[in-house]
Every structure is written in structure tokens, then in C-alpha cells.
Design a protein around this motif. Structure first.
Motif, PDB file in Angstrom:
ATOM      1  N   PRO A  16      -7.723 -41.093  62.535  1.00 13.71           N
ATOM      2  CA  PRO A  16      -7.267 -42.188  61.667  1.00 13.71           C
ATOM      3  C   PRO A  16      -6.319 -41.717  60.563  1.00 13.71           C
ATOM      4  O   PRO A  16      -5.432 -42.460  60.143  1.00 13.71           O
ATOM      5  CB  PRO A  16      -8.565 -42.761  61.081  1.00 13.71           C
ATOM      6  CG  PRO A  16      -9.590 -41.713  61.291  1.00 13.71           C
ATOM      7  CD  PRO A  16      -9.189 -40.976  62.516  1.00 13.71           C
ATOM      8  N   SER A  17      -6.502 -40.471  60.093  1.00 10.07           N
ATOM      9  CA  SER A  17      -5.595 -39.939  59.074  1.00 10.07           C
ATOM     10  C   SER A  17      -4.176 -39.842  59.630  1.00 10.07           C
ATOM     11  O   SER A  17      -3.196 -40.201  58.957  1.00 10.07           O
ATOM     12  CB  SER A  17      -6.062 -38.562  58.605  1.00 10.07           C
ATOM     13  OG  SER A  17      -7.334 -38.638  58.009  1.00 10.07           O
ATOM     14  N   PHE A  18      -4.054 -39.356  60.871  1.00 10.76           N
ATOM     15  CA  PHE A  18      -2.743 -39.226  61.512  1.00 10.76           C
ATOM     16  C   PHE A  18      -2.118 -40.603  61.751  1.00 10.76           C
ATOM     17  O   PHE A  18      -0.925 -40.808  61.517  1.00 10.76           O
ATOM     18  CB  PHE A  18      -2.888 -38.481  62.838  1.00 10.76           C
ATOM     19  CG  PHE A  18      -1.600 -38.339  63.597  1.00 10.76           C
ATOM     20  CD1 PHE A  18      -0.627 -37.447  63.184  1.00 10.76           C
ATOM     21  CD2 PHE A  18      -1.358 -39.127  64.716  1.00 10.76           C
ATOM     22  CE1 PHE A  18       0.571 -37.326  63.884  1.00 10.76           C
ATOM     23  CE2 PHE A  18      -0.160 -39.024  65.410  1.00 10.76           C
ATOM     24  CZ  PHE A  18       0.808 -38.114  64.999  1.00 10.76           C
ATOM     25  N   ILE A  19      -2.931 -41.556  62.191  1.00  8.47           N
ATOM     26  CA  ILE A  19      -2.419 -42.905  62.475  1.00  8.47           C
ATOM     27  C   ILE A  19      -1.921 -43.574  61.195  1.00  8.47           C
ATOM     28  O   ILE A  19      -0.845 -44.178  61.163  1.00  8.47           O
ATOM     29  CB  ILE A  19      -3.512 -43.766  63.148  1.00  8.47           C
ATOM     30  CG1 ILE A  19      -3.803 -43.227  64.554  1.00  8.47           C
ATOM     31  CG2 ILE A  19      -3.083 -45.234  63.225  1.00  8.47           C
ATOM     32  CD1 ILE A  19      -4.978 -43.886  65.238  1.00  8.47           C
ATOM     33  N   THR A  20      -2.708 -43.467  60.112  1.00 10.04           N
ATOM     34  CA  THR A  20      -2.280 -44.084  58.849  1.00 10.04           C
ATOM     35  C   THR A  20      -1.028 -43.413  58.301  1.00 10.04           C
ATOM     36  O   THR A  20      -0.199 -44.051  57.649  1.00 10.04           O
ATOM     37  CB  THR A  20      -3.401 -44.027  57.791  1.00 10.04           C
ATOM     38  OG1 THR A  20      -3.835 -42.655  57.630  1.00 10.04           O
ATOM     39  CG2 THR A  20      -4.594 -44.874  58.203  1.00 10.04           C
ATOM     40  N   LYS A  24       2.623 -45.261  57.922  1.00  8.90           N
ATOM     41  CA  LYS A  24       3.021 -45.274  56.510  1.00  8.90           C
ATOM     42  C   LYS A  24       2.150 -46.209  55.665  1.00  8.90           C
ATOM     43  O   LYS A  24       2.637 -46.904  54.777  1.00  8.90           O
ATOM     44  CB  LYS A  24       4.502 -45.668  56.381  1.00  8.90           C
ATOM     45  CG  LYS A  24       5.438 -44.668  57.047  1.00  8.90           C
ATOM     46  CD  LYS A  24       6.897 -45.045  56.859  1.00  8.90           C
ATOM     47  CE  LYS A  24       7.799 -44.008  57.518  1.00  8.90           C
ATOM     48  NZ  LYS A  24       9.241 -44.340  57.371  1.00  8.90           N
ATOM     49  N   ILE A  25       0.850 -46.211  55.994  1.00  4.69           N
ATOM     50  CA  ILE A  25      -0.106 -47.001  55.212  1.00  4.69           C
ATOM     51  C   ILE A  25      -0.371 -46.322  53.871  1.00  4.69           C
ATOM     52  O   ILE A  25      -0.631 -46.980  52.864  1.00  4.69           O
ATOM     53  CB  ILE A  25      -1.415 -47.206  56.001  1.00  4.69           C
ATOM     54  CG1 ILE A  25      -1.117 -48.026  57.269  1.00  4.69           C
ATOM     55  CG2 ILE A  25      -2.483 -47.904  55.154  1.00  4.69           C
ATOM     56  CD1 ILE A  25      -2.283 -48.179  58.203  1.00  4.69           C
ATOM     57  N   GLY A  26      -0.306 -44.999  53.890  1.00  3.63           N
ATOM     58  CA  GLY A  26      -0.381 -44.263  52.629  1.00  3.63           C
ATOM     59  C   GLY A  26      -1.773 -43.892  52.149  1.00  3.63           C
ATOM     60  O   GLY A  26      -1.946 -43.583  50.973  1.00  3.63           O
ATOM     61  N   ILE A  27      -2.761 -43.929  53.047  1.00  3.18           N
ATOM     62  CA  ILE A  27      -4.124 -43.578  52.608  1.00  3.18           C
ATOM     63  C   ILE A  27      -4.664 -42.342  53.327  1.00  3.18           C
ATOM     64  O   ILE A  27      -5.843 -42.023  53.212  1.00  3.18           O
ATOM     65  CB  ILE A  27      -5.105 -44.765  52.819  1.00  3.18           C
ATOM     66  CG1 ILE A  27      -5.173 -45.152  54.301  1.00  3.18           C
ATOM     67  CG2 ILE A  27      -4.724 -45.941  51.948  1.00  3.18           C
ATOM     68  CD1 ILE A  27      -6.271 -46.134  54.615  1.00  3.18           C
ATOM     69  N   GLU A  28      -3.789 -41.650  54.080  1.00  2.00           N
ATOM     70  CA  GLU A  28      -4.256 -40.498  54.852  1.00  2.00           C
ATOM     71  C   GLU A  28      -4.803 -39.386  53.960  1.00  2.00           C
ATOM     72  O   GLU A  28      -5.826 -38.760  54.273  1.00  2.00           O
ATOM     73  CB  GLU A  28      -3.148 -39.962  55.769  1.00  2.00           C
ATOM     74  CG  GLU A  28      -1.913 -39.417  55.060  1.00  2.00           C
ATOM     75  CD  GLU A  28      -0.941 -40.495  54.628  1.00  2.00           C
ATOM     76  OE1 GLU A  28       0.018 -40.150  53.911  1.00  2.00           O
ATOM     77  OE2 GLU A  28      -1.137 -41.678  54.986  1.00  2.00           O
ATOM     78  N   LYS A  29      -4.159 -39.144  52.809  1.00  2.00           N
ATOM     79  CA  LYS A  29      -4.651 -38.110  51.893  1.00  2.00           C
ATOM     80  C   LYS A  29      -6.003 -38.491  51.311  1.00  2.00           C
ATOM     81  O   LYS A  29      -6.888 -37.645  51.147  1.00  2.00           O
ATOM     82  CB  LYS A  29      -3.638 -37.886  50.774  1.00  2.00           C
ATOM     83  CG  LYS A  29      -2.355 -37.210  51.235  1.00  2.00           C
ATOM     84  CD  LYS A  29      -1.418 -36.967  50.054  1.00  2.00           C
ATOM     85  CE  LYS A  29      -0.127 -36.286  50.516  1.00  2.00           C
ATOM     86  NZ  LYS A  29       0.820 -36.077  49.389  1.00  2.00           N
ATOM     87  N   GLU A  30      -6.149 -39.776  51.016  1.00  2.00           N
ATOM     88  CA  GLU A  30      -7.413 -40.259  50.461  1.00  2.00           C
ATOM     89  C   GLU A  30      -8.541 -40.118  51.473  1.00  2.00           C
ATOM     90  O   GLU A  30      -9.657 -39.714  51.123  1.00  2.00           O
ATOM     91  CB  GLU A  30      -7.257 -41.727  50.051  1.00  2.00           C
ATOM     92  CG  GLU A  30      -8.465 -42.285  49.313  1.00  2.00           C
ATOM     93  CD  GLU A  30      -8.245 -43.715  48.849  1.00  2.00           C
ATOM     94  OE1 GLU A  30      -9.195 -44.303  48.326  1.00  2.00           O
ATOM     95  OE2 GLU A  30      -7.124 -44.232  49.020  1.00  2.00           O
TER      96      GLU A  30
END
Length: 238
Positions: A16-20, A24-30
Motif C-alpha cells: 500500500p505504501s508503494f501504491i499510495t 501521489k496520495i502523499g501518505i506513504e511516508k506516514e
């Protein structure tokens, strides 16, 4: 600990981190940061519980539960941008009521392996419902200014108008627990049942414990929502 199992399961976070990131959803780091944070917190919890479960004096549970309440109140204030005192009182009153009922009915005992995890479960759910209630109540009051003004115009009290908003906020905050009651055992096998089944308990015994937990959650959700909205409205009408 099963480090290899944990490492392999981390792919469920990476996907899900890669998909976000790609979308460009912007929550992958979170997601990554919070997943690692959860890993560290739960690992620490495992070691801490090993120590806490050796406690024999129930009076020593007080600082443990108090710490959980203080930290949860801090999180509640951060999420809602509202009073720390209100959060602490709401969570404390709701938690105390439920614990006293469960102990007096002998649903749980004062053994550390029962009291401490149940307390944590109660406080965690109280926190979630409290924040949902406050956020919904703030939103209702903001969006329903005309309705509030209409009530005051016909001679009603400001507090009466806010009580209508309070009912809506409580109703909205209890939607998750109502959905859970409708789908549990049909759509989802809940956590307690799954954990006990994996530990080798009989299905009926696992289900019995889960039913107790579910009923407990109904009460804690209602009380935390009720106290939270009460303190919010009380401050508003001062």
C-alpha cells in the motif's frame, strides 16, 4: 518473537505504501513511519507485559491505568484540538464505570493478565469514540448555525439546541460499534476469537469471551461519547 514472520508480513505494508506513492496520495511516508512505530511499540509492550503480569498487588495497577489514561487524553487533545481536561475526565469516568461493573459482576478478576489488557482495550475504544464524538459535535455546531439561531429566536435555550447536536454526534460515533454488532460472526471473525483459536482454544470458548468483549465495547462507546459530548456542551454554554 517470530522475527522472520514479522519481516515477511511487512510486505503487506510496503504494497500500500508503494501504491499510495504511485498515485501521489502523499501518505506513504506516514504509513511506513507509523508501521515501524507500531512494531517498536508492540515489541516494547511484549517485554513490559512480561514484567507487569508478575505484579501481585492490585494497587499497583492504578499508576499503569493512570498512565494509559493520561497518554490517551494527550492523543485525544491532539486529534480534536480540544480540552485535555475534558478528554481525561471523559475517558476516566467511562473507563472506571465499565471496569467497576465488570469486576463487580466477576466478568474479569484482578489478575494482571486479565485486568491490564482489558483496561487497555477499554481505554483504546473510549479514545476512538471520544474523538469521533467531539469532531462530529464541532462539525454539527458549525454547519447548523441557522438551526441554532432559529431555536434561540423562538425562545428556546442555547443548551436545548446543542442537545440536538449532541444526540446526532452520539449517534454518529456509535455507527462503528453498531456495524460491528451487525456483521460480527457473519462477515468478520473478530480479534479475540481469532487469537484464542490460534492459541488452540475451543471455538465455543473463544466465542464466549468475544461476546463479553463485544458487549463491553457497546457500553464503553456509549459512555465515552456521552461524557465527551456533555463536557463539550457544558463548556460551550458557560
Amino acid at each position: 518473537m517470530e522475527f522472520s514472520l514479522i519481516a515477511m508480513s511487512f510486505i503487506l505494508v510496503l504494497i500500500p505504501s508503494f501504491i499510495t506513492y504511485k498515485l501521489k496520495i502523499g501518505i506513504e511516508k506516514e504509513i511506513l513511519k507509523n508501521s515501524i512505530r507500531a512494531l517498536l511499540q508492540l515489541t516494547a509492550l511484549g517485554f513490559i507485559l512480561g514484567f507487569l503480569f508478575k505484579i501481585k498487588n492490585p494497587l499497583l495497577y492504578i499508576p499503569i491505568v493512570l498512565f494509559m489514561l493520561l497518554y490517551s487524553s494527550f492523543i485525544a487533545k491532539k486529534r480534536t484540538n480540544y480540552s485535555y481536561k475534558s478528554a481525561f475526565l471523559s475517558l476516566t469516568f467511562a473507563t472506571t464505570i465499565i471496569l467497576l461493573i465488570m469486576i463487580s459482576l466477576k466478568i474479569i478478576s484482578l489478575k494482571p493478565n486479565e485486568f491490564i489488557p482489558i483496561s487497555g482495550m477499554i481505554i483504546g475504544n473510549a479514545l476512538n469514540t471520544y474523538t469521533l464524538t467531539i469532531e462530529r459535535l464541532k462539525r454539527e455546531i458549525t454547519l447548523q448555525k441557522e438551526l441554532i439561531e432559529a431555536f434561540i429566536a423562538i425562545g428556546a435555550k442555547y443548551s436545548d439546541a446543542l442537545k440536538i447536536m449532541q444526540r446526532e454526534a452520539i449517534k454518529a460515533a456509535l455507527i462503528p460499534v453498531n456495524n460491528m454488532l451487525q456483521t460480527i460472526g457473519v462477515v468478520a471473525i473478530p480479534g479475540i476469537t481469532t487469537g484464542m483459536l490460534l492459541a488452540g482454544a475451543s471455538p465455543l470458548k473463544a466465542v464466549s469471551y468475544q461476546i463479553v468483549i463485544i458487549y463491553m465495547l457497546v457500553s464503553i462507546n456509549l459512555f465515552s461519547s456521552l461524557f465527551g459530548s456533555y463536557f463539550y456542551i457544558r463548556q460551550k454554554i458557560k
